[in-house]
Design a protein around this motif. Structure first.
Motif, PDB file in Angstrom:
ATOM      1  N   ALA B 943      90.277 105.116  54.851  1.00 28.37           N
ATOM      2  CA  ALA B 943      89.028 105.688  55.157  1.00 28.37           C
ATOM      3  C   ALA B 943      87.782 104.704  54.905  1.00 28.37           C
ATOM      4  O   ALA B 943      87.310 104.542  56.001  1.00 28.37           O
ATOM      5  CB  ALA B 943      88.913 106.982  54.484  1.00 28.37           C
ATOM      6  N   SER B 945      88.120 101.684  54.894  1.00 27.22           N
ATOM      7  CA  SER B 945      88.188 100.606  56.023  1.00 27.22           C
ATOM      8  C   SER B 945      87.492 101.018  57.268  1.00 27.22           C
ATOM      9  O   SER B 945      86.827 100.225  57.955  1.00 27.22           O
ATOM     10  CB  SER B 945      89.514 100.100  56.026  1.00 27.22           C
ATOM     11  OG  SER B 945      90.098 100.731  56.844  1.00 27.22           O
ATOM     12  N   ARG B 946      87.926 102.298  57.215  1.00 24.56           N
ATOM     13  CA  ARG B 946      87.427 102.878  58.741  1.00 24.56           C
ATOM     14  C   ARG B 946      85.929 103.057  58.649  1.00 24.56           C
ATOM     15  O   ARG B 946      85.170 102.706  59.654  1.00 24.56           O
ATOM     16  CB  ARG B 946      88.007 104.251  58.785  1.00 24.56           C
ATOM     17  CG  ARG B 946      88.181 104.928  60.161  1.00 24.56           C
ATOM     18  CD  ARG B 946      88.843 106.015  60.162  1.00 24.56           C
ATOM     19  NE  ARG B 946      87.940 107.165  60.972  1.00 24.56           N
ATOM     20  CZ  ARG B 946      88.062 108.442  60.506  1.00 24.56           C
ATOM     21  NH1 ARG B 946      89.151 109.035  59.734  1.00 24.56           N
ATOM     22  NH2 ARG B 946      87.500 109.327  61.286  1.00 24.56           N
ATOM     23  N   ALA B 949      84.234  99.894  59.080  1.00 20.10           N
ATOM     24  CA  ALA B 949      84.472  99.600  60.510  1.00 20.10           C
ATOM     25  C   ALA B 949      83.255 100.246  61.438  1.00 20.10           C
ATOM     26  O   ALA B 949      82.713  99.748  62.231  1.00 20.10           O
ATOM     27  CB  ALA B 949      85.913  99.875  61.296  1.00 20.10           C
ATOM     28  N   GLN B 950      83.179 101.642  60.974  1.00 23.60           N
ATOM     29  CA  GLN B 950      82.229 102.310  61.416  1.00 23.60           C
ATOM     30  C   GLN B 950      80.861 101.764  61.259  1.00 23.60           C
ATOM     31  O   GLN B 950      79.805 101.378  62.174  1.00 23.60           O
ATOM     32  CB  GLN B 950      82.148 103.686  61.064  1.00 23.60           C
ATOM     33  CG  GLN B 950      83.225 104.521  61.379  1.00 23.60           C
ATOM     34  CD  GLN B 950      83.010 104.963  62.882  1.00 23.60           C
ATOM     35  OE1 GLN B 950      82.029 104.847  63.579  1.00 23.60           O
ATOM     36  NE2 GLN B 950      84.133 105.443  63.359  1.00 23.60           N
ATOM     37  N   ARG B 952      80.327  98.680  60.780  1.00 19.14           N
ATOM     38  CA  ARG B 952      80.182  97.374  61.612  1.00 19.14           C
ATOM     39  C   ARG B 952      79.802  97.709  62.951  1.00 19.14           C
ATOM     40  O   ARG B 952      79.086  97.038  63.758  1.00 19.14           O
ATOM     41  CB  ARG B 952      81.609  96.839  61.654  1.00 19.14           C
ATOM     42  CG  ARG B 952      82.090  96.065  60.305  1.00 19.14           C
ATOM     43  CD  ARG B 952      80.922  94.857  60.163  1.00 19.14           C
ATOM     44  NE  ARG B 952      81.516  94.367  58.801  1.00 19.14           N
ATOM     45  CZ  ARG B 952      80.624  93.710  58.106  1.00 19.14           C
ATOM     46  NH1 ARG B 952      79.412  93.171  58.539  1.00 19.14           N
ATOM     47  NH2 ARG B 952      80.676  93.371  56.774  1.00 19.14           N
ATOM     48  N   ILE B 953      80.468  98.972  63.454  1.00 17.77           N
ATOM     49  CA  ILE B 953      80.127  99.351  64.708  1.00 17.77           C
ATOM     50  C   ILE B 953      78.758  99.756  64.940  1.00 17.77           C
ATOM     51  O   ILE B 953      77.971  99.191  65.953  1.00 17.77           O
ATOM     52  CB  ILE B 953      80.967 100.506  65.031  1.00 17.77           C
ATOM     53  CG1 ILE B 953      82.547 100.033  65.173  1.00 17.77           C
ATOM     54  CG2 ILE B 953      80.535 101.219  66.177  1.00 17.77           C
ATOM     55  CD1 ILE B 953      83.441 101.369  65.290  1.00 17.77           C
ATOM     56  N   VAL B 956      76.545  96.656  65.085  1.00 19.18           N
ATOM     57  CA  VAL B 956      76.979  96.140  66.334  1.00 19.18           C
ATOM     58  C   VAL B 956      75.888  97.068  67.470  1.00 19.18           C
ATOM     59  O   VAL B 956      75.164  96.310  67.990  1.00 19.18           O
ATOM     60  CB  VAL B 956      78.182  96.044  66.878  1.00 19.18           C
ATOM     61  CG1 VAL B 956      78.089  95.716  68.446  1.00 19.18           C
ATOM     62  CG2 VAL B 956      79.048  95.098  66.070  1.00 19.18           C
ATOM     63  N   PHE B 957      75.915  98.314  67.356  1.00 21.89           N
ATOM     64  CA  PHE B 957      75.094  99.245  68.204  1.00 21.89           C
ATOM     65  C   PHE B 957      73.855  98.836  67.923  1.00 21.89           C
ATOM     66  O   PHE B 957      72.909  98.558  68.741  1.00 21.89           O
ATOM     67  CB  PHE B 957      75.731 100.463  67.818  1.00 21.89           C
ATOM     68  CG  PHE B 957      76.760 100.876  68.624  1.00 21.89           C
ATOM     69  CD1 PHE B 957      77.389 100.240  69.635  1.00 21.89           C
ATOM     70  CD2 PHE B 957      77.515 102.108  68.028  1.00 21.89           C
ATOM     71  CE1 PHE B 957      78.399 100.695  70.304  1.00 21.89           C
ATOM     72  CE2 PHE B 957      78.754 102.547  68.876  1.00 21.89           C
ATOM     73  CZ  PHE B 957      79.227 101.884  69.889  1.00 21.89           C
ATOM     74  N   LEU B 959      72.207  96.268  66.823  1.00 21.31           N
ATOM     75  CA  LEU B 959      71.969  94.852  67.152  1.00 21.31           C
ATOM     76  C   LEU B 959      71.740  95.239  68.502  1.00 21.31           C
ATOM     77  O   LEU B 959      70.674  94.525  69.209  1.00 21.31           O
ATOM     78  CB  LEU B 959      73.179  94.137  66.927  1.00 21.31           C
ATOM     79  CG  LEU B 959      72.961  93.084  65.744  1.00 21.31           C
ATOM     80  CD1 LEU B 959      74.264  92.337  65.640  1.00 21.31           C
ATOM     81  CD2 LEU B 959      71.721  92.039  66.052  1.00 21.31           C
ATOM     82  N   GLU B 960      72.772  95.730  69.159  1.00 18.97           N
ATOM     83  CA  GLU B 960      72.722  95.908  70.806  1.00 18.97           C
ATOM     84  C   GLU B 960      71.356  96.534  71.146  1.00 18.97           C
ATOM     85  O   GLU B 960      70.646  96.158  71.975  1.00 18.97           O
ATOM     86  CB  GLU B 960      73.900  96.739  71.252  1.00 18.97           C
ATOM     87  CG  GLU B 960      74.086  96.805  72.536  1.00 18.97           C
ATOM     88  CD  GLU B 960      74.359  95.151  73.311  1.00 18.97           C
ATOM     89  OE1 GLU B 960      75.021  94.548  72.738  1.00 18.97           O
ATOM     90  OE2 GLU B 960      73.698  94.956  74.471  1.00 18.97           O
ATOM     91  N   ASP B 963      68.496  94.812  70.460  1.00 20.25           N
ATOM     92  CA  ASP B 963      68.461  93.559  71.459  1.00 20.25           C
ATOM     93  C   ASP B 963      67.782  94.189  72.927  1.00 20.25           C
ATOM     94  O   ASP B 963      67.063  93.581  73.400  1.00 20.25           O
ATOM     95  CB  ASP B 963      69.993  93.178  71.880  1.00 20.25           C
ATOM     96  CG  ASP B 963      69.791  91.789  72.689  1.00 20.25           C
ATOM     97  OD1 ASP B 963      68.949  91.122  72.601  1.00 20.25           O
ATOM     98  OD2 ASP B 963      70.721  91.563  73.313  1.00 20.25           O
ATOM     99  N   LEU B 964      68.296  95.221  73.043  1.00 18.37           N
ATOM    100  CA  LEU B 964      67.869  96.001  74.293  1.00 18.37           C
ATOM    101  C   LEU B 964      66.427  96.207  74.066  1.00 18.37           C
ATOM    102  O   LEU B 964      65.773  96.052  74.984  1.00 18.37           O
ATOM    103  CB  LEU B 964      68.691  97.266  74.534  1.00 18.37           C
ATOM    104  CG  LEU B 964      70.019  97.023  74.972  1.00 18.37           C
ATOM    105  CD1 LEU B 964      71.001  98.451  74.985  1.00 18.37           C
ATOM    106  CD2 LEU B 964      70.041  96.452  76.494  1.00 18.37           C
ATOM    107  N   GLY B1034      76.330  86.044  58.550  1.00 17.55           N
ATOM    108  CA  GLY B1034      75.930  87.527  58.489  1.00 17.55           C
ATOM    109  C   GLY B1034      74.644  87.165  57.907  1.00 17.55           C
ATOM    110  O   GLY B1034      73.758  87.984  58.439  1.00 17.55           O
ATOM    111  N   SER B1078      79.327 108.545  74.838  1.00 16.47           N
ATOM    112  CA  SER B1078      80.088 109.671  75.261  1.00 16.47           C
ATOM    113  C   SER B1078      79.470 110.877  74.426  1.00 16.47           C
ATOM    114  O   SER B1078      79.323 110.745  73.070  1.00 16.47           O
ATOM    115  CB  SER B1078      81.340 109.509  75.174  1.00 16.47           C
ATOM    116  OG  SER B1078      81.770 109.121  74.140  1.00 16.47           O
TER     117      SER B1078
END
Lengths: 293, 1162
Positions: B943, B945-946, B949-950, B952-953, B956-957, B959-960, B963-964, B1034, B1078
């Motif tokens: 969990a 790790s999950r 991951a989240q 990180r996600i 990333v988001f 950042l995105e 960026d946007l 990083g 979504s």
């Protein structure tokens, strides 16, 4: 242990006669039947014997920590892993790093990059050398494992293991290689030295990529069994064995470039024998790993 | 040269008349010889001797020591080679050999022997031959082994010389041949004696030739008649008799005797061995034993008569003083003969003869005594005679006659052996006669002698007489002697017949006389065994005497001749003194002078060296023989085989007789002158012949002397044996005496034993009697004892009875006593009872009284009780019942309690087990918990790790998004610059609307500011965390985001401002934004909210939603580990503000804490 006694009493003799792997499957099944799997035992087993391919994925996952030792939690943990995979994939899709057209291997790479926080700003950024390693490994694993979630997780864990667990020992391997080659065939070594090819051997291909892309996957699996179970020294012996096997050709070649080139593209047909010999050699030099428990 | 001259002087001095000088010179020579080893001196001596015939030189030469023998032999050999010196050399050799030098064994190797043999083979001179043969004969026994080499030479010599005897080659005088014949005869004997086989074979081969046959018939055969068959011919062989081993055992004299043994010639033969004598002894002994009783006298004479001659001085004294005594002295031998006949027999003939008679005794034996058996008598007869003969001429005459007589009487007896005894008998009388003759004469001559002189003393007596006569006549002229001799010889025939007649009566007379004497002496001791004691004593007495007699065999004649009868001790003077003393030996020289007609007698030295008496004897005998020969006695018919020696003897005798006859015719004092007076100078060749004859005779004589010496040697040995035998005999006698004594002792002991036995038997009887008596006593006593015993038994039975009675009585007494006691006891009991009963009665009375009283009281109480009794009983019963019940209750209670206890204990046990189980369970649970923990951790890790991951996600988001935003702002700024001027009016209107909602707006603005601040501060934190984790990449990301913050904030502020300002353009973007995530996922929701939030900057109501969104975010973050499943359901409903505020406060605090934490970490 009680189950050991139920094993076929002939098992001891099979090996002597030359039938390998007859009893291994059974014993592995016995090992896998244990609730709360004994990691140590599994490690020892996989070091001593080649794993049956049907259990390989499972064993690897367990050994690499993808699955916990308890059977109960396997399903749940696996679900988590899958969700994580989906999430990461989704995120990459969202940020438009991957698309349906993106090759699976690259997807894995991006996912790994994402998870390790190394995702470049743009997919068009040039790949780092470690990414190349990852790609090679991922390509090999992809061949071995069907399920993409499993595949990703194995790749990920494997790479992580290389980067973490073997970070210290991997740079030592060329030296060990030289040593063992000297023991096995000093002439060859001297030849390599005269050609000054020793330093230019494809160590990256051998040790960083763990022969991914060098050996066919069917043979590679058996090498990786050992790597996964905690021994990176097998890589040295595989390398030594490759040199020994192609000794005549190597001796015939005089320039380092040619040798390196040849070694980077060794013929695939004799890989099985090479691996078998390498394992024997490894056992010979490092001793047969004995279950410590 | 000086030495040579010195030697010459010395040699000349040797012959000096002075004895002392001679001795000195001899000593000097001997010294020289011992020091000098060279041959010169010896050669000189030999030369000198050959030249001068010097006696001292001869003496020196004959005594040469070892190293010089070779020189001597060489010299003699050399001389032998020359014909001139041959004869003296031979004679010297003869002299030397006869003395038997220690080196005689070397002779066989010396070259002298072959040259001698050669000489004998080649020479033609008879004298030389005779001398040589004699030397050879003398030499042969000394070198018997050498016979091997020279045997055939010997035989050849014999063959040559024997033929010589017959053929007479050249002109050899007859007289020489006699000598030669005699020597050949001796050689024959020697060769036959020593090498019989070889010799016989030689004879066989030699005389089988025809030319030699005559010689054999004439010469050899007669010789062979005088020898017996040699035993070696039977047992030996040719090789054996040449074997050195055979000869090694034998000495020279042994060889000589050996040779003599096989001879039948009485002159040569000798019998001394036991085996040759024993037949005679054995034959004679029984006869003698039978004879003894009759004539012991004879036996004594035979056995030791001659031997007893020695102590003649004492015996004669005895004889003279007490003539009756002799039988006593004689008896011991007789008795000894009786007791030990064989010994006596062994003793009698030869040994005694050998002891007493001088070696020349055979010479005395008349030639007629050729018979072997007669020899014994010859010797025995001779033993007495020599004693008498030397001085007194009378004895020999009868001797000769007796000799003559004896053979006549014996000759018939020789034919038959059984007559031997008779013969001996007859011979013995003969002997006695012989002895008696002088005896009688002596008796006659001695007027003082009374009675009879015993036969045993006869020789001594005779010798004594002779010596006396000798001493008397010593001073007389030799002429007188010869005269006497001639008288005797002439008169000797006369007593022949009368003696025969006078003989037998004497004998017969003597025979009875002797036993008579014996009888008288021994007092009827016929059987010596009857009374042995006197015998023993006599034996003891005579024991020491006999050896004395035995030891002095030759002395008596010597003493007799030399000294007066002063004492027998003086007689033991040496021979040399006797030689030197002027004794009868002087006689022959005188005669020799007569013979030799004044010539220096060549055999002069002979008489000096030889025993004077024997020489004289010999010569006298020879003369006698010659006389007889000359007379041509008719009665002397020679036996067909006369030995050459006898012939020679006769020749000599005849010569002597002739000579004496001649002499008798002459006046004695002018004897020397006679020759010249008689017939002028005698013819030279006659003289030479005579001299040669003399020489031959001399040689013969020397040879005979040598033989005699050998015999003497032998005799000495035999004497030793005899002495030993005598000693043994004595020992035996002593032993016998001892035996007898012991026997006597034994007898005495036997007698005493008998006595003792008798005494013992008597004592035994006594003892038996005693024993019997005692036995009877014992029996009586035993009987008594039995009686007593019976009595005592009776008494004992009585005693028993009494005791029984007493016991019974005692029992009765006891019973009575017990009865008494019992009755007493009963009595006392009764009395007690009585008293008791009395007291009881009293008590009874008292009790009765009490009873009465009590009865009254009882009645009283009864009365009282009857009134009160009903109430109390109920109560008591009730109480009792209550008590009982209570007790039961208590008991049941106790029971219950016990049960309860049991149950509780059980329970405790149960509980304890439960507890253990629980503990176990707990442990298991713990294990399980661990397990579960591990499981959970695994899941949690997945969990996490999950979650990672989240994160990180989201990063990333973000950042995105950023960026946007960055891109958007860039675009918006450009648009603003364009639209600012165009839309200034619209902005004013919008500002008015804003003022209306100013208050809440500001609040939300504030709110939004804070929340935005918060939202802004949040992202960099995990970014920083990830930067710290991820490394350079990083951190780069973090740096990228942080500098963008202020612009973004500002942009956010601006955008909120600016978006509100230009809503139209903004609305298109949120739609795209809103369409992006979504709606199904939480991210999508958030993204929508975010976009809505952005779009709310244009519309007021959105502020609430944004705050609510942020709220939900916050709450979600807080709640996330706890319940994730709810999160997808949560975000729908907008939450009220108070929790929102709370959460904001919480956030603040958390934020602060986190930042603070970050700082502390950083």
């Amino acid at each position: 242990m009680t189950e050991d006694s139920q094993r076929n009493f002939r098992s001891v003799y099979y090996e002597k006669v030359g039938f390998r792997g007859v009893e291994e499957k059974k014993s592995l099944e016995i090992l896998l039947k244990d609730d709360r799997l004994d990691i140590e035992k599994l490690c020892t087993f996989s070091q001593r014997f080649p794993l049956p391919s049907m259990y390989r994925a499972l064993v690897w996952k367990v050994l690499l920590g993808i699955l916990p030792p308890h059977h109960e939690s396997h399903a749940q943990v696996m679900m988590y892993r899958k969700e994580q995979y989906c999430d990461v994939l989704h995120a990459l899709e969202v940020v438009r790093f991957v698309s349906d057209a993106t090759p699976q291997v690259e997807v894995y790479l991006r996912m790994y990059q994402l998870e390790s926080g190394k995702l470049p700003r743009s997919p068009s950024f040039p790949l780092e050398p470690e990414d190349e390693v990852f790609l090679a490994i991922a390509k090999a694993v992809e061949e071995m494992v069907e399920d993409s979630v499993d595949c990703y997780w194995i790749i990920r864990s494997f790479v992580n293991q290389l980067n973490n667990k073997y970070r210290e020992s991997l740079p030592q391997l060329p030296k060990a290689f030289e040593q063992y080659l000297n023991l096995e065939d000093s002439r060859l070594l001297s030849h390599l030295k005269t050609c000054s090819a020793l330093s230019r051997l494809p160590y990256d291909l051998w040790f960083k990529r763990c022969f991914a892309g060098c050996l066919p996957e069917s043979s590679l699996q058996r090498v990786w069994d050992k790597v996964v179970s905690g021994s990176c020294k097998i890589l040295v012996f595989v390398a030594v064995e490759i040199l020994l096997t192609f000794k005549i050709k190597v001796m015939a070649l005089n320039s380092a470039e040619k040798i390196t080139k040849f070694l980077e593209n060794i013929p695939q047909d004799s890989s099985d024998a090479i691996v078998s010999k390498a394992i024997d050699l490894w056992h010979k030099h490092c001793g047969t790993p004995v279950h410590s428990a | 040269m000086a030495q040579q001259a010195n030697i010459g002087e010395l040699l000349s001095m040797l012959d000096s008349p002075l004895l002392s000088v001679r001795d000195d010179v001899t000593a000097v020579f001997k010294e020289n010889l011992s020091s000098d080893r060279g041959p010169m001196l010896v050669n000189t001596l030999v030369d000198y001797y050959l030249e001068t015939n010097s006696q001292p030189v001869l003496h020196i030469l004959t005594t040469l020591q070892e190293p010089h023998d070779k020189h001597l032999l060489d010299k003699m050999n050399e001389c032998m080679g020359r014909a001139a010196s041959r004869l003296p050399a031979l004679s010297l050799l003869g002299h030397v050999i006869r003395l038997q030098p220690p080196w005689k064994h070397k002779l066989s190797q010396a070259p002298l022997l072959p040259s001698l043999l050669k000489c004998l083979k080649m020479d033609t001179d008879v004298i030389v031959l005779t001398t040589g043969v004699l030397v050879l004969i003398t030499m042969l026994p000394m070198i018997p082994q050498s016979g091997k080499q020279h045997l055939h030479d010997f035989f050849d010599i014999f063959g040559r010389l024997s033929s010589w005897c017959l053929k007479k080659p050249g002109h050899v005088t007859e007289i020489y041949l006699v000598h030669l014949h005699a020597s050949v005869y001796a050689l024959f004997h020697r060769l036959y004696g020593m090498y019989p086989c070889n010799f016989v074979s030689f004879l066989r081969s030699h005389y089988s030739m025809k030319e030699n046959l005559d010689t054999f018939e004439e010469v050899v055969r007669p010789m062979m008649e005088h020898v017996r068959i040699h035993p070696e011919l039977v047992t030996g062989s040719k090789d054996h008799e040449l074997d050195p081993r055979r000869w090694k055992r034998l000495e020279t004299h042994d060889v000589v005797i050996e040779c003599a043994k096989i001879s039948l010639d009485p002159a040569e033969a000798s019998y001394e061995d036991g085996d040759s004598v024993s037949p005679q002894v054995s034959a004679r002994f029984p006869h003698r034993a039978a004879d003894v009783a009759a004539s012991p006298y004879v036996d004594t004479q035979n056995s030791c008569g001659s031997a007893t001659s020695t102590p003649y001085s004492s015996s004669r004294l005895m004889l003279l003083n007490m003539p009756g005594q002799p039988p006593q002295t004689l008896s011991p031998p007789a008795t000894r003969l009786l007791t030990e006949p064989p010994q006596a027999a062994l003793w009698s003939p030869s040994t005694v003869c050998g002891m007493t008679t001088p070696p020349t005794s055979p010479g005395n034996v008349p030639p007629e005594l050729s018979h072997p058996y007669s020899k014994v008598f010859g010797t025995t007869g001779g033993k007495g005679t020599p004693l008498g003969t030397p001085a007194t001429s009378p004895p020999p005459a009868p001797l000769c006659h007796s000799d003559d007589y004896v053979p006549i009487s014996l000759r018939p007896a020789t034919a038959t052996p059984p007559k031997k005894e008779e013969k001996t008998d007859s011979a013995r009388p003969c002997l006695h006669r012989q002895h008696h003759l002088p005896n009688d004469r002596g008796l006659e001559e001695l007027p003082g002698s009374k009675g009879s002189v015993t036969l045993s003393d006869l020789p001594g007596f005779l010798g004594d007489l002779a010596s006396e006569e000798d001493s008397i006549e010593k001073a007389k002229e030799e002429a007188a002697i010869s005269k006497e001799l001639s008288e005797i010889t002439t008169a000797e025939t006369e007593p022949l017949v009368p003696r025969g007649g006078f003989d037998s009566p004497f004998y017969q007379d003597n025979l009875p006389g002797c036993p008579r004497k014996n009888h008288s002496a021994t007092s009827g001791a016929q059987g010596a065994s009857v009374n042995p004691e006197p015998l023993n004593s006599s034996l003891d007495k005579l024991g020491p005497d006999t050896p004395k007699q035995a030891f002095t065999p030759i002395d008596p004649p010597c003493g007799g001749t030399a000294e007066s009868p002063a004492g027998h001790r003086e007689r033991q003077t040496s021979l040399e003194t006797s030689i030197l003393t002027p004794s009868p030996c002087k006689i022959p020289p005188q005669r020799g002078v007569g013979f030799g007609s004044g010539q220096p007698p060549p055999y002069d030295h002979l008489f000096e060296v030889a025993l004077p008496k024997t020489a004289h004897h010999f010569v006298s005998k020879k003369t006698k023989e010659l006389l007889k020969k000359a007379k041509g006695n008719a009665e002397e018919d020679y036996p067909p085989s006369t030995s050459p020696a006898e012939v020679l003897d006769r020749l000599v005798q005849q010569g002597a007789d002739a000579h004496s006859k001649e002499l008798s015719k002459l006046s004695l004092p002018s004897k020397s002158v006679d020759w010249t007076h008689f017939g002028g100078s005698p013819p030279s060749d006659e003289i030479r012949a005579l001299r040669n004859q003399l020489l031959l005779l001399h040689n013969q004589l020397l040879y005979e002397r040598f033989k005699r010496q050998q015999h003497a040697l032998r005799n000495r040995r035999l004497l030793r044996k005899a002495v030993k035998a005598a000693a043994l005999e004595e020992h035996n006698a002593a032993m016998k005496d001892q035996l007898k004594l012991q026997e006597k002792d034994i007898q005495i002991w036997k007698v005493s034993v008998q006595k003792e036995q008798a005494r013992c038997s008597w004592l035994r009887e006594q003892r038996d009697a005693m024993v019997a008596q005692l036995h009877s006593q014992i029996r009586q006593l035993q009987h008594d004892r039995e009686e007593f015993y019976n009595q005592s038994q009776e008494l004992q039975t009585k005693l028993e009875d009494c005791r029984n009675m007493i016991a019974e009585l005692r029992l009765e007494l006891k019973k009575a006593n017990s009865k008494v006691c019992h009755t007493e006891l009963l009595l006392s009991q009764v009395s007690q009872k009585l008293s008791n009963s009395e007291s009881v009665q009293q008590q009874m009375e008292f009790l009765n009284r009490q009873l009465l009283v009590l009865g009254e009281v009882n009645e009283l109480y009864l009365e009282q009780l009857q009134s009160k009794h009903s109430d109390t009983t109920k109560e008591v019963e009730m109480m009792k019942a209550a008590c009982r019940k209570e007790l039961e209750k208590n008991r049941s209670h106790v029971l219950q309690q016990n049960q309860r206890l049991d149950t509780s204990q059980k329970r405790i046990l149960e509980l304890e087990s439960h507890l253990a189980k629980k503990d176990h369970l707990l442990l298991e649970q713990k294990k399980y918990l661990e397990d579960v923990k591990v499981q959970a951790r695994g899941q949690l890790q997945a969990a996490e790790s999950r979650y990672e991951a989240q994160k990180r996600i989201t990063q990333v988001f973000e950042l995105e998004i950023l960026d946007l935003y960055g891109r958007l702002e860039k675009d918006g700024l450009l648009k603003k610059l364009e639209e600012e001027k165009a839309e200034a009016a619209e902005a004013a209107e919008e500002r008015l609307a804003c003022c209306k909602d100013g208050c809440p707006d500001s609040v939300t603005g504030h709110n939004e500011e804070s929340s935005g601040y918060n939202g802004e501060t949040k992202p960099p934190r995990p970014g920083g965390g990830s930067a710290s984790r991820g490394g350079g990449g990083g951190s780069g990301g973090g740096e990228l985001s942080t500098p963008e913050k202020p612009p973004s904030q500002r942009a956010g502020l601006f955008s909120s401002r600016w978006e509100t300002a230009m809503g139209g353009s903004a609305t298109s973007i949120p739609t795209t934004v809103g369409s992006l995530p979504s709606s199904k996922s939480f991210l999508g929701m958030k993204a929508r909210e975010l976009f809505r939030n952005k779009s709310e900057s244009q519309c007021d109501e959105d502020g609430v939603t944004i705050s609510s969104l942020s709220e939900t975010l916050k709450t979600e973050l807080g709640r996330d580990p706890g319940a994730e499943a709810k999160t997808p359901l949560n975000p729908d409903g907008p939450h009220p503000s108070p929790p929102n505020l709370d959460s904001v406060g919480q956030l603040h605090i958390m934020d602060y804490n986190e930042t603070h934490h970050e700082h502390s970490e950083g």
